[in-house]
Design an enzyme around this catalytic site. Structure first.
Site, PDB file in Angstrom:
ATOM      1  N   GLU A  48       0.848  -1.204   0.000  1.00 24.59           N
ATOM      2  CA  GLU A  48       0.000   0.000   0.000  1.00 24.59           C
ATOM      3  C   GLU A  48       0.880   1.250   0.000  1.00 24.59           C
ATOM      4  O   GLU A  48       1.888   1.322   0.695  1.00 24.59           O
ATOM      5  CB  GLU A  48      -0.874  -0.012   1.253  1.00 24.59           C
ATOM      6  CG  GLU A  48      -1.785   1.195   1.401  1.00 24.59           C
ATOM      7  CD  GLU A  48      -2.565   1.175   2.709  1.00 24.59           C
ATOM      8  OE1 GLU A  48      -3.614   1.847   2.776  1.00 24.59           O
ATOM      9  OE2 GLU A  48      -2.136   0.496   3.670  1.00 24.59           O
ATOM     10  N   LYS A 115      -9.581   2.334  -2.207  1.00 27.91           N
ATOM     11  CA  LYS A 115      -9.795   1.782  -0.868  1.00 27.91           C
ATOM     12  C   LYS A 115     -11.139   2.226  -0.303  1.00 27.91           C
ATOM     13  O   LYS A 115     -11.435   3.420  -0.235  1.00 27.91           O
ATOM     14  CB  LYS A 115      -8.650   2.241   0.042  1.00 27.91           C
ATOM     15  CG  LYS A 115      -8.658   1.634   1.437  1.00 27.91           C
ATOM     16  CD  LYS A 115      -7.434   2.132   2.209  1.00 27.91           C
ATOM     17  CE  LYS A 115      -7.339   1.526   3.601  1.00 27.91           C
ATOM     18  NZ  LYS A 115      -6.144   2.041   4.315  1.00 27.91           N
ATOM     19  N   CYS A 149      -5.511  -2.995   2.749  1.00 29.20           N
ATOM     20  CA  CYS A 149      -5.222  -2.873   4.168  1.00 29.20           C
ATOM     21  C   CYS A 149      -6.460  -2.986   5.069  1.00 29.20           C
ATOM     22  O   CYS A 149      -6.950  -4.081   5.312  1.00 29.20           O
ATOM     23  CB  CYS A 149      -4.467  -1.568   4.417  1.00 29.20           C
ATOM     24  SG  CYS A 149      -3.474  -1.586   5.942  1.00 29.20           S
TER      25      CYS A 149
END
Length: 264
Positions: A48, A115, A149
């Protein structure tokens, strides 16, 4: 219905490393050298925010959607004849800032995923806009769902027992919460009856937070196929469609899965 047993083997390269804090050019040079070790892979996975480290300084660090890193990824994909994926900070045409994963293909095309779940404990939701859609991508006939994540903590967002062969998570997951990382990843593999590949970073970031890595590949029973632990480097493994097909035929839990719709 697809014949999973007929899928060709899928070769993965997990790039687990430290990175230069908020220095895109230095990170391009660093990852270019590492990717030489990924020759022969079909899918190369980076962490990331691999160009900057996990930073909330979106205004200063964001690239345009067609910026230098997207082109760097496309160049690497062509050079290595592999899909290259990882996330970075992007400023969109509407002026919002995104933690965006690019999926760069060797033929010069690309896809992206923003995300969805922003890590509020670091204030990410104050600096970035969350994604509005899930994405299912393909490489060599394999169906791959990319996530980033904190998305790992939200099983409904990962859930797809019908058509996902491989879940991937790119992360900057700190050492302080490594136990959660190592427990949640097998859960996602088991509940979705699919492979999982997760790539985290190592080293210390510019704010003094340490990262333990723990990049790994798991099979559909949550068993470890590859474990990078805290090492810095490129880690290779191969997935087989026949093993996935055999397990789903023997244990077809997906047939009893709950139907649901996601609302935004």
């Amino acid at each position: 219905m697809r014949d999973l047993a007929a899928l060709p083997d899928l070769k993965l390269a997990l790039v687990q490393t430290s990175m230069h804090w908020q220095d895109t050019a230095a990170n391009h040079e660093h990852f270019s050298a590492l990717l030489e070790q990924a020759q022969g892979a079909d899918l190369i996975i980076l962490p990331e925010m691999f160009t900057t480290g996990y930073s909330m300084d979106a205004v200063a660090l964001a690239e345009p959607e067609d910026g230098v890193t997207r082109q760097w990824m496309l160049n690497q994909a062509k050079k290595l004849n592999a899909v290259v994926t990882g996330s970075l900070i992007v400023r969109t045409s509407d002026g919002s800032y995104r933690n965006r994963l690019y999926w760069a293909r060797p033929d010069g095309t690309h896809a992206s995923y923003d995300k969805r779940h922003l890590f509020r404990m670091a204030g990410e939701h104050k600096h970035y806009s969350g994604g509005e859609r899930r994405v299912l991508l393909e490489v060599k006939g394999w169906h791959v769902r990319p996530l980033i994540c904190y998305d790992l903590r939200f099983p409904v967002w990962s859930r797809d027992p019908y058509d996902t062969d491989l879940l991937i998570y790119v992360a900057s997951w700190p050492k302080a919460r490594r136990d959660a990382w190592n427990r949640l990843l097998p859960a996602r593999a088991i509940e979705n009856l699919c492979y999982v590949a997760a790539v985290n970073r190592v080293g210390m970031d510019g704010k003094g937070y340490p990262y333990s890595g723990d990049s790994q590949v798991l099979d559909f029973q949550g068993e470890t196929l590859c474990a990078a632990q805290e090492e810095d480097g490129v880690f290779l493994t191969t997935l087989t469609g026949a093993a996935l097909a055999t397990y789903r035929q023997r244990f077809p839990a997906y047939q009893d899965a709950d139907a649901f719709e996601l609302k935004f």
